[in-house]
Design an enzyme around this catalytic site. Structure first.
Site, PDB file in Angstrom:
ATOM      1  N   ASN A 179       2.642  13.615   5.862  1.00 19.02           N
ATOM      2  CA  ASN A 179       3.530  12.587   6.446  1.00 19.02           C
ATOM      3  C   ASN A 179       2.877  12.230   7.542  1.00 19.02           C
ATOM      4  O   ASN A 179       2.511  10.877   8.578  1.00 19.02           O
ATOM      5  CB  ASN A 179       4.890  13.052   5.615  1.00 19.02           C
ATOM      6  CG  ASN A 179       5.145  12.721   4.809  1.00 19.02           C
ATOM      7  OD1 ASN A 179       4.483  12.110   3.447  1.00 19.02           O
ATOM      8  ND2 ASN A 179       6.588  13.014   4.373  1.00 19.02           N
ATOM      9  N   ARG A 192      -1.003  -0.701  -6.065  1.00 23.65           N
ATOM     10  CA  ARG A 192      -1.612   0.438  -5.981  1.00 23.65           C
ATOM     11  C   ARG A 192      -1.380   0.784  -7.434  1.00 23.65           C
ATOM     12  O   ARG A 192      -0.553   0.012  -8.019  1.00 23.65           O
ATOM     13  CB  ARG A 192      -0.303   1.294  -5.375  1.00 23.65           C
ATOM     14  CG  ARG A 192      -0.471   0.992  -3.053  1.00 23.65           C
ATOM     15  CD  ARG A 192      -0.031   2.784  -3.274  1.00 23.65           C
ATOM     16  NE  ARG A 192       0.703   1.771  -1.587  1.00 23.65           N
ATOM     17  CZ  ARG A 192      -0.080   1.949  -1.030  1.00 23.65           C
ATOM     18  NH1 ARG A 192      -1.316   2.751  -0.938  1.00 23.65           N
ATOM     19  NH2 ARG A 192       0.369   2.102   0.577  1.00 23.65           N
ATOM     20  N   HIS A 204       2.599  -7.875  -1.855  1.00 20.73           N
ATOM     21  CA  HIS A 204       3.356  -6.302  -1.956  1.00 20.73           C
ATOM     22  C   HIS A 204       4.551  -6.633  -3.082  1.00 20.73           C
ATOM     23  O   HIS A 204       4.821  -5.859  -3.250  1.00 20.73           O
ATOM     24  CB  HIS A 204       3.992  -5.849  -0.843  1.00 20.73           C
ATOM     25  CG  HIS A 204       4.866  -4.312  -0.780  1.00 20.73           C
ATOM     26  ND1 HIS A 204       6.064  -4.467  -0.567  1.00 20.73           N
ATOM     27  CD2 HIS A 204       3.715  -3.329  -0.371  1.00 20.73           C
ATOM     28  CE1 HIS A 204       6.530  -3.079  -0.947  1.00 20.73           C
ATOM     29  NE2 HIS A 204       4.585  -2.734  -1.134  1.00 20.73           N
ATOM     30  N   TYR A 217       8.256   8.509  -8.512  1.00 19.35           N
ATOM     31  CA  TYR A 217       9.102   7.609  -7.300  1.00 19.35           C
ATOM     32  C   TYR A 217      10.458   7.017  -8.587  1.00 19.35           C
ATOM     33  O   TYR A 217      10.481   6.693  -9.349  1.00 19.35           O
ATOM     34  CB  TYR A 217       8.093   6.493  -7.103  1.00 19.35           C
ATOM     35  CG  TYR A 217       6.994   6.620  -6.207  1.00 19.35           C
ATOM     36  CD1 TYR A 217       6.364   8.699  -5.904  1.00 19.35           C
ATOM     37  CD2 TYR A 217       7.098   5.897  -5.615  1.00 19.35           C
ATOM     38  CE1 TYR A 217       5.099   8.715  -4.772  1.00 19.35           C
ATOM     39  CE2 TYR A 217       5.453   5.981  -4.441  1.00 19.35           C
ATOM     40  CZ  TYR A 217       5.151   7.696  -4.287  1.00 19.35           C
ATOM     41  OH  TYR A 217       4.514   7.485  -3.802  1.00 19.35           O
ATOM     42  N   ARG A 231      16.230   5.497   2.475  1.00 20.83           N
ATOM     43  CA  ARG A 231      15.171   7.231   2.945  1.00 20.83           C
ATOM     44  C   ARG A 231      14.772   7.228   4.224  1.00 20.83           C
ATOM     45  O   ARG A 231      14.582   9.022   4.933  1.00 20.83           O
ATOM     46  CB  ARG A 231      13.891   6.455   1.957  1.00 20.83           C
ATOM     47  CG  ARG A 231      13.327   7.945   2.029  1.00 20.83           C
ATOM     48  CD  ARG A 231      11.604   7.651   0.219  1.00 20.83           C
ATOM     49  NE  ARG A 231      11.079   7.562   1.758  1.00 20.83           N
ATOM     50  CZ  ARG A 231      10.615   6.311   0.721  1.00 20.83           C
ATOM     51  NH1 ARG A 231      10.092   5.328  -0.123  1.00 20.83           N
ATOM     52  NH2 ARG A 231       9.725   6.080   1.662  1.00 20.83           N
ATOM     53  N   HIS A 268      12.604   5.350  -4.045  1.00 24.39           N
ATOM     54  CA  HIS A 268      12.212   4.361  -3.531  1.00 24.39           C
ATOM     55  C   HIS A 268      12.554   2.504  -4.134  1.00 24.39           C
ATOM     56  O   HIS A 268      11.716   1.506  -3.776  1.00 24.39           O
ATOM     57  CB  HIS A 268      10.055   4.240  -4.170  1.00 24.39           C
ATOM     58  CG  HIS A 268       9.705   3.451  -3.472  1.00 24.39           C
ATOM     59  ND1 HIS A 268       9.119   2.821  -4.760  1.00 24.39           N
ATOM     60  CD2 HIS A 268       8.644   3.348  -2.728  1.00 24.39           C
ATOM     61  CE1 HIS A 268       7.672   1.649  -3.560  1.00 24.39           C
ATOM     62  NE2 HIS A 268       8.030   2.914  -2.397  1.00 24.39           N
TER      63      HIS A 268
END
Length: 712
Positions: A76, A397, A457, A491, A587, A615
């Protein structure tokens, strides 16, 4: 195919946004709000990663899961420097940087970021050295430096070096004929000082640690040593006839944020490929060195890499602990979370998926509900169903061996119309998406690369089917997560499967936006960024304030990854000042200050981190006692609301609304394990008192098997 975004507004600044909202009757009304009402987003992100580190430090966590969180923290932080710090540094260099929303000047942000990052990196190294490494030893797993290995282990590694490591090494010396070599981003290196015994001259050399080899080499079962230690022990073989005086590990982080000119006339795919090549040569934003490095070598690196002192991070070795993920993967199930098999009850295996969706809307919650038997099954069944005429889908993705992509290819080859909107600029997945786009095109799919200036997205799938009753129906999936079968096991995300005609019409209209030149703001069950999503949310937030003033039930609940957008934050402040209870489950980043007298007294902010990456995005408005619930892909950030195509869908089924609301309340309960944000930006982990046991919400949902039994 690259689409001109003429029917979507370009990215706008705060002033332009305020003007747009004012025109819609949603002016920002911030005249009386204090100037210091926002937390700094960069420091807030670092505090998120601090929460990850706290999981690695937690002795109650399974040991190898703690090791995994240690690796996640490192990974990260790499991304934070490559993108956030690099972006800020670049803007300062070009003179484009302005004060942040928190009121800090760019230099102040960088200085504070450096201070916090230094503290966290030292804490991270101490966690490895003083806590996890000894704990692993107790379980028979050892991370050893070269001098700590047994003679037999060193001999084994000498053979390994000769056979597998030595052939791929390339020592690069620096002298009058050889300039200082280019150091690639995130590469681990050895800085070596050698001396010619004949001339007495000392020289600097760089040896790159090969990334194709394991980060930690197994010397014997469950005993590992860093790869750079094995190389360092054999430097004499790389510099034959020379004296090796000293060697030190170092690592460089470079700017890896993409810069694509919004006015390019060439194809987006070709421009992206060119930029990916340039990204390898971005400026240095961080130099990591072991604390034992000599002043002379450090000065040489600092000079050659052209960095400032605050970009140097001296930590105890070994560096690059992201490689500890391989240790976390050891076959020691007793040191990990208990095995978990997702539920397959959302749609019975003997039930036709199209019939099930016709009968009722299906709300799935991954990973507690199986992705394979719901979303993936929908696309795979559509590919082989002779009644299906067309499939349209967005891909942001996806996995390397994606069954979703394979199903789309099968559908195209079977003669169905297949339209795929591929987002090429999905950060760090650009190359994979380019490859998938070409593979899909070769199979006969219509591939659209989206908009220049806007990322696509949203998570949408549309299937057009001529059912047995002769009716042409549109089956839709709208999700909060990607079409990625592997991350769907890690996720946490929601997805709505429906054939509601209103949703079908909305999704069809949105795909026409994405593939053609249409303009439509009249969606019935969707909010779509960048045109209607922010105004739609702000309107509903203000409606709650009006309801509270009128004495009607009012409450706001939000679950998101990040809350940064100032317009939304100000609307939440206004709602709080009106007395509306506001719960935020976030989050990562949160720029809102909760609990400030006269500003946000009724706002609570919580964060949950654990086995799964939270998520999903959920927005719940009390709506006078008839809660209105939305789920979708959009976070409350400028990039999501201004520079991306995002969707939220309104959940119409009363049972689904109740379940989502109950889950939100469970997460915000004082009896649930979580972190609480205060007005100063500090996160406090909720700890159990004497005789008290806190609920781990993810473990609770795993044990429930079906997430709908939230109350046990």
């Amino acid at each position: 195919m690259t689409v001109n975004p003429g029917h979507f507004p370009q990215s706008s600044g705060t002033d332009a946004l305020s003007d747009a909202l004012s025109e819609a009757g949603l002016g920002t009304r911030t005249e009386t709000l204090p100037d210091d009402r926002y937390l700094d987003r960069e420091e807030s992100w670092l505090r998120f990663n601090q929460r990850v580190l706290e999981l690695a430090e937690d002795p109650e966590m399974p040991l190898l899961e703690r090791v995994r969180f240690l690796a996640i923290f490192a990974s990260n932080l790499d991304e934070f420097f490559m993108v956030r710090v690099a972006g800020l540094t670049r803007r300062m260099a070009t003179g484009l940087a302005v004060k942040s929303a928190s009121g800090r000047r760019p230099r102040e942000v960088l200085e504070r970021t450096s201070q916090v990052a230094h503290e966290l990196m030292l804490r991270h190294a101490a966690c490895f050295r003083d806590d996890l490494r000894p704990a692993l030893v107790k379980e028979g797993v050892e991370i050893l430096r070269w001098d700590e290995l047994a003679d037999t282990e060193q001999e084994r590694l000498r053979r390994l070096f000769r056979d597998r490591i030595y052939p791929v090494l390339t020592p690069l010396v620096v002298d009058s004929a050889h300039p200082f070599p280019y150091i690639s981003g995130l590469s681990l290196n050895l800085a070596v000082i050698v001396r010619d015994p004949e001339s007495g001259k000392s020289m600097f050399a760089r040896v790159k640690v090969p990334p194709v080899l394991p980060r930690f080499i197994e010397a014997s079962p469950d005993r590992f040593t860093p790869l750079e230690d094995v190389i360092a022990a054999h430097l004499g073989q790389l510099f034959t006839g020379m004296e090796v005086l000293e060697h030190h590990a170092f690592r460089v982080t470079r700017n890896q944020d993409l810069e694509i000119d919004d006015d390019i006339s060439e194809g987006l795919l070709q421009a992206l490929e060119r930029e990916l090549l340039r990204r390898r040569f971005g400026p240095v934003v961080r130099l990591e060195v072991e604390e034992s490095i000599s002043p002379a070598v450090l000065e040489l690196l600092t000079t050659e890499l052209a960095i400032d002192g605050d970009q140097i991070y001296r930590v105890p070795g070994p560096l690059d602990l992201a490689g500890m993920s391989a240790i976390a993967d050891l076959d020691r199930p007793e040191l990990r979370y208990p095995p978990f098999v997702p539920s397959k009850e959302a749609i019975a295996q003997d039930e036709g998926i199209f019939g099930a969706i016709r009968e009722r809307d299906v709300l799935v919650h991954h990973p507690y509900d199986s992705f394979t038997t719901t979303v993936q099954r929908l696309i795979e069944d559509a590919a082989t169903d002779p009644r299906v005429l067309a499939i349209k889908q967005t891909l942001y993705r996806t996995s390397g061996d994606s069954p979703i992509v394979d199903a789309l290819i099968d559908a195209a080859e079977a003669g169905k119309q297949v339209v795929v909107v591929v987002e090429l600029k999905a950060r760090f997945d650009e190359r994979a998406n380019i490859a998938w786009a070409r593979k899909l095109e070769q199979a006969g799919c219509h591939v659209v690369y989206g908009f220049v200036g806007l990322k696509t997205h949203c998570k949408l799938a549309l299937i057009v089917r001529q059912d047995a009753d002769g009716v042409l129906r549109r089956y839709c999936h709208i999700g909060t997560g990607n079409y990625h079968s592997k991350t769907a096991r890690l996720y946490e995300d929601f997805g709505l499967l429906t054939c509601d005609p209103a949703v079908g019409e909305d999704v069809s209209a949105l795909f026409n936006h994405l593939t053609g030149y249409s303009r439509n703001d009249g969606y019935r069950r969707l909010l779509v960024a960048p045109r209607t999503l922010r105004p739609g949310l702000v309107e509903r937030i203000r409606a709650e304030a009006a309801a509270h003033r009128a004495g009607r039930p009012a409450r706001i609940r939000i679950k998101c990854n990040s809350l940064v957008d100032e317009v939304v934050i100000d609307a939440l402040y206004e709602a709080s000042r009106a007395g509306v209870p506001v719960d935020v489950w976030v989050r990562g980043i949160c720029a809102l200050r909760p609990g400030v007298p006269g500003l946000s007294e009724t706002i609570r902010v919580r964060s949950v981190l654990g086995r799964f990456l939270e998520h999903s995005r959920v927005y719940v408005f009390e709506n006078g006692g008839e809660p209105e619930v939305w789920i979708g892909s959009a976070d409350l950030m400028h990039r999501n609301l201004d520079r991306r195509v995002e969707t939220l869908v309104r959940v119409s089924d009363a049972e689904h609304r109740d379940r989502l609301t109950e889950l939100m309340d469970l997460a915000m309960s004082d009896g649930t394990a979580s972190w609480w944000l205060d007005a100063d930006g500090d996160w406090a982990r909720r700890t159990a008192g004497p005789g008290e046991k806190l609920l781990d919400i993810q473990t609770h949902l795993v044990r429930s098997h079906r997430w709908r039994t939230v109350d046990g």
